[in-house]
Motif scaffolding. Structure first.
Motif, PDB file in Angstrom:
ATOM      1  N   SER A   1      95.852  78.090  22.086  1.00  0.00           N
ATOM      2  CA  SER A   1      97.181  77.684  21.638  1.00  0.00           C
ATOM      3  C   SER A   1      97.950  78.821  20.985  1.00  0.00           C
ATOM      4  O   SER A   1      99.184  78.812  20.969  1.00  0.00           O
ATOM      5  N   GLY A   2      97.257  79.811  20.439  1.00  0.00           N
ATOM      6  CA  GLY A   2      97.926  80.941  19.806  1.00  0.00           C
ATOM      7  C   GLY A   2      97.758  82.243  20.546  1.00  0.00           C
ATOM      8  O   GLY A   2      98.075  83.311  20.012  1.00  0.00           O
ATOM      9  N   ALA A   3      97.242  82.193  21.773  1.00  0.00           N
ATOM     10  CA  ALA A   3      96.978  83.413  22.535  1.00  0.00           C
ATOM     11  C   ALA A   3      98.286  84.121  22.884  1.00  0.00           C
ATOM     12  O   ALA A   3      99.316  83.472  23.112  1.00  0.00           O
ATOM     13  N   PRO A   4      98.269  85.451  22.939  1.00  0.00           N
ATOM     14  CA  PRO A   4      99.480  86.183  23.311  1.00  0.00           C
ATOM     15  C   PRO A   4      99.969  85.794  24.700  1.00  0.00           C
ATOM     16  O   PRO A   4      99.183  85.450  25.586  1.00  0.00           O
ATOM     17  N   THR A   5     101.277  85.852  24.876  1.00  0.00           N
ATOM     18  CA  THR A   5     101.875  85.635  26.195  1.00  0.00           C
ATOM     19  C   THR A   5     102.271  86.952  26.858  1.00  0.00           C
ATOM     20  O   THR A   5     102.432  87.002  28.072  1.00  0.00           O
ATOM     21  N   VAL A   6     102.420  88.011  26.058  1.00  0.00           N
ATOM     22  CA  VAL A   6     102.799  89.333  26.569  1.00  0.00           C
ATOM     23  C   VAL A   6     101.993  90.381  25.804  1.00  0.00           C
ATOM     24  O   VAL A   6     101.828  90.267  24.577  1.00  0.00           O
TER      25      VAL A   6
ATOM     26  N   GLN B   1     100.867  81.837  29.896  1.00  0.00           N
ATOM     27  CA  GLN B   1     100.011  81.075  29.002  1.00  0.00           C
ATOM     28  C   GLN B   1      98.829  80.514  29.791  1.00  0.00           C
ATOM     29  O   GLN B   1      98.903  80.350  31.006  1.00  0.00           O
ATOM     30  N   GLY B   2      97.738  80.210  29.090  1.00  0.00           N
ATOM     31  CA  GLY B   2      96.506  79.794  29.746  1.00  0.00           C
ATOM     32  C   GLY B   2      95.463  80.893  29.645  1.00  0.00           C
ATOM     33  O   GLY B   2      95.780  82.041  29.314  1.00  0.00           O
ATOM     34  N   LEU B   3      94.218  80.569  29.947  1.00  0.00           N
ATOM     35  CA  LEU B   3      93.118  81.513  29.766  1.00  0.00           C
ATOM     36  C   LEU B   3      92.357  81.726  31.065  1.00  0.00           C
ATOM     37  O   LEU B   3      92.053  80.773  31.790  1.00  0.00           O
ATOM     38  N   THR B   4      92.037  82.966  31.349  1.00  0.00           N
ATOM     39  CA  THR B   4      91.135  83.289  32.445  1.00  0.00           C
ATOM     40  C   THR B   4      89.697  83.069  31.991  1.00  0.00           C
ATOM     41  O   THR B   4      89.419  83.002  30.785  1.00  0.00           O
ATOM     42  N   PRO B   5      88.740  82.976  32.935  1.00  0.00           N
ATOM     43  CA  PRO B   5      87.333  82.904  32.511  1.00  0.00           C
ATOM     44  C   PRO B   5      86.932  84.095  31.634  1.00  0.00           C
ATOM     45  O   PRO B   5      86.210  83.919  30.639  1.00  0.00           O
ATOM     46  N   TYR B   6      87.412  85.304  31.971  1.00  0.00           N
ATOM     47  CA  TYR B   6      87.075  86.478  31.166  1.00  0.00           C
ATOM     48  C   TYR B   6      87.607  86.320  29.742  1.00  0.00           C
ATOM     49  O   TYR B   6      86.910  86.630  28.766  1.00  0.00           O
TER      50      TYR B   6
ATOM     51  N   ALA C   1      96.196  80.783  40.280  1.00  0.00           N
ATOM     52  CA  ALA C   1      96.280  81.542  39.037  1.00  0.00           C
ATOM     53  C   ALA C   1      95.663  80.741  37.889  1.00  0.00           C
ATOM     54  O   ALA C   1      95.731  79.504  37.862  1.00  0.00           O
ATOM     55  N   TRP C   2      95.056  81.462  36.953  1.00  0.00           N
ATOM     56  CA  TRP C   2      94.480  80.818  35.779  1.00  0.00           C
ATOM     57  C   TRP C   2      95.540  80.580  34.706  1.00  0.00           C
ATOM     58  O   TRP C   2      95.285  79.872  33.735  1.00  0.00           O
ATOM     59  N   THR C   3      96.701  81.194  34.864  1.00  0.00           N
ATOM     60  CA  THR C   3      97.736  81.090  33.848  1.00  0.00           C
ATOM     61  C   THR C   3      99.021  80.562  34.460  1.00  0.00           C
ATOM     62  O   THR C   3      99.187  80.562  35.684  1.00  0.00           O
ATOM     63  N   ALA C   4      99.931  80.140  33.598  1.00  0.00           N
ATOM     64  CA  ALA C   4     101.204  79.573  34.038  1.00  0.00           C
ATOM     65  C   ALA C   4     102.346  80.307  33.349  1.00  0.00           C
ATOM     66  O   ALA C   4     102.164  80.892  32.268  1.00  0.00           O
ATOM     67  N   PRO C   5     103.547  80.299  33.940  1.00  0.00           N
ATOM     68  CA  PRO C   5     104.687  80.982  33.316  1.00  0.00           C
ATOM     69  C   PRO C   5     105.002  80.409  31.937  1.00  0.00           C
ATOM     70  O   PRO C   5     104.872  79.214  31.688  1.00  0.00           O
ATOM     71  N   ALA C   6     105.417  81.326  31.046  1.00  0.00           N
ATOM     72  CA  ALA C   6     105.795  80.929  29.683  1.00  0.00           C
ATOM     73  C   ALA C   6     107.193  81.431  29.346  1.00  0.00           C
ATOM     74  O   ALA C   6     107.493  81.697  28.179  1.00  0.00           O
TER      75      ALA C   6
END
Length: 533
Positions: A424-429, A501-506, A238-243
């Motif tokens: 760092s400020g990207a939405p989590t939901v 949290q975290g970012l995909t390539p897209y 996965a590109w993201t991790a639990p938040a």
């Protein structure tokens, strides 16, 4: 577009629409059918390749696209005729005219691609994928854009593993390229053109066929095994991790659309039902340590200043005494500053959060120039709303950054991705509030569910959907439906969602540059393909 090709392409267009969400009752009702979408593109690719002239290719592409789009959003007829009072023939003509206009993008693409009708499978696959991508992007961008029905939504399961890399347009390009390459390989003229006088294929032709076979083996099987892409996505890193986890309660009022804005009927029903349900949801969520309540788009169809002050005071006091938060769809503004289709958010000891819809619906939320005469023919509470800015901050609460979007805003993945520019400020939901009651109990509900699923896949974020009539649903970060209320019922959906949290390539490239990297690549392919072999 005379003769048998006319019927074949019209039928293929209808099949392409049905592949987005099967509209008939049965075991696959409401589900995407990737194999059907791919077969429809095969017919289009063959029709363009076999067209006797550029004009014929144009008409073939236009017929396919008009049938595809009209069969995709035919339910607009319900909003205009049943709820808008427009005469049935005029409403049907309006849907057909919109489909025909938007079909011009595909028609222009078909006319352009006719130039490569004699190309081998690799070149034809590449140029067809590039042309298809440019047509889809133009339809979804120009004149505010209406990308409903993009080919990639039929691949939400089959190509799930590709979504975090290339997004919905890239997924459609992969399917289009696979279809065109196989058509050129099996049905085109390559076999006859690349044979020696003794009838044996020359080495280059064999090499092209072997390479095309490898591509078919790599991308083809998941089209026939729809859950194959989901199976693969579940097993890839996965590109993201639990938040953190968050209990949620999603409300579905099922307020009849013909009563929703009526002061003596639908308005008091909405005020009473949502007040009661929010109070009960807050009690249950508080018992679990606090959570989030979400009510749909225009759940309360009144401006705050037009509400009963006692009702409004009870609403705010109840939230102030709670350990939970509430998101509510309602209009905000005034005659002087203008009105917005908004989502308001409250939590104890916090000022009201406000999200204003950015991407407005033509005719529904703003009137395009020169079309006020058309709006005047319908009796729908239309208005010129004020547009909110792009990339508004999320609602921060309980360790989560919750990003609302309203109605068909979740069609525009590149616009949602703007909020992911800063990791760092990207939405989590993600939260979508909608009212699809305008379109009745139709496949529009299923189509919108798959649209939200694909946004969740692209960004690897859970998507919560609170709607008036459906689909009210909890979708996880891999696009899987975790819980859903029955459509056209009144109820509350309770679940637990895991923020990410975290970012995909897209998210990285679309958050910075929108769809331009994909568009630029498609343009480079077409420019490069003009060179001689």
């Amino acid at each position: 577009m005379p003769g048998r090709w006319a019927w074949a392409l019209l039928a293929a267009g209808v099949a392409h629409a049905a592949a987005l969400a099967w509209p008939l009752p049965g075991p696959v009702a409401g589900q995407p059918l990737p194999w059907l979408q791919w077969l429809a593109l095969c017919v289009l690719a063959a029709g363009v390749r076999r067209a006797p002239s550029r004009a014929a290719a144009f008409w073939r592409g236009w017929g396919f696209a008009t049938a595809w789009l009209a069969a995709t959003f035919w339910w607009l007829f319900i909003s205009m005729h049943v709820y808008g009072g427009l005469a049935a023939p005029l409403a049907a003509l309006a849907v057909l005219a919109l489909a025909a206009f938007l079909g011009l993008y595909t028609a222009g693409m078909a006319a352009l691609l006719w130039r490569w009708r004699r190309s081998g499978p690799w070149r034809y696959a590449l140029v067809f994928a590039a042309g298809w991508t440019l047509a889809e992007w133009a339809r979804g961008t120009w004149l505010t854009g209406f990308p409903w029905g993009a080919a990639g939504y039929a691949l939400v399961d089959a190509y799930a593993a590709w979504a975090p890399w290339v997004g919905v347009y890239g997924m459609g390009a992969l399917s289009a390229g696979l279809a065109a390459g196989l058509v050129a390989w099996g049905l085109g003229r390559l076999g006859r053109e690349a044979t020696s006088p003794q009838g044996r294929l020359v080495g280059a032709a064999w090499g092209a066929r072997i390479a095309a076979g490898v591509v078919v083996l790599a991308l083809g099987p998941v089209l026939w095994w729809p859950s194959g892409g989901v199976w693969l996505a579940e097993r890839l890193p996965a590109w993201t991790a639990p938040a953190g986890d968050m209990p949620v309660a999603l409300l579905q009022g099922n307020i009849p659309q013909d009563e929703k804005f009526t002061p003596g009927v639908g308005v008091p029903l909405a005020l009473d039902w949502y007040e009661t349900q929010v109070a009960e949801a807050l009690r249950q969520l508080d018992a679990r340590g606090g959570g989030l309540v979400v009510a749909p788009e225009t759940a309360i169809p009144l401006l705050p200043q037009d509400m009963d002050p006692a009702w409004w005071a009870r609403w705010l006091a109840r939230i102030a005494d709670s350990r939970s938060a509430v998101l509510l769809g309602l209009p905000l503004g005034s005659w002087t500053e203008g009105y917005t289709n908004s989502v308001a958010g409250w939590a104890a000891s916090r000022e009201m959060y406000r999200y204003d819809k950015h991407h407005l619906v033509p005719f529904g939320e703003f009137v395009p120039p020169l079309f006020r005469w058309f709006v005047a023919m319908m009796d729908i509470p239309l208005g010129d709303f004020r547009r909110g800015p792009l990339g508004q901050p999320p609602f921060e609460w309980n360790g989560q950054r919750i990003a609302p979007n309203v109605c068909y805003e979740d069609l525009f993945g590149e616009e949602l991705a703007v909020a992911f520019h800063d990791a760092s400020g990207a939405p989590t939901v993600l939260v979508n509030v909608s009212n699809i009651a305008w379109f009745g109990d139709t496949v529009a509900i299923d189509q919108h569910r798959h649209i939200s699923r694909l946004r969740a896949l692209e960004l690897q974020r859970p998507m919560l959907r609170a709607t008036n009539t459906g689909a009210t649903v909890v979708i996880d970060h891999l696009g899987r439906v975790q819980a859903e209320l029955p459509r056209l019922t009144r109820g509350r959906l309770e679940a637990t969602v895991q923020g990410r949290q975290g970012l995909t390539p897209y998210a990285r490239w679309a958050g910075r540059w929108g769809q331009w990297p994909l568009v630029g690549l498609a343009l480079l392919v077409l420019v490069g393909a003009r060179r001689p072999r």
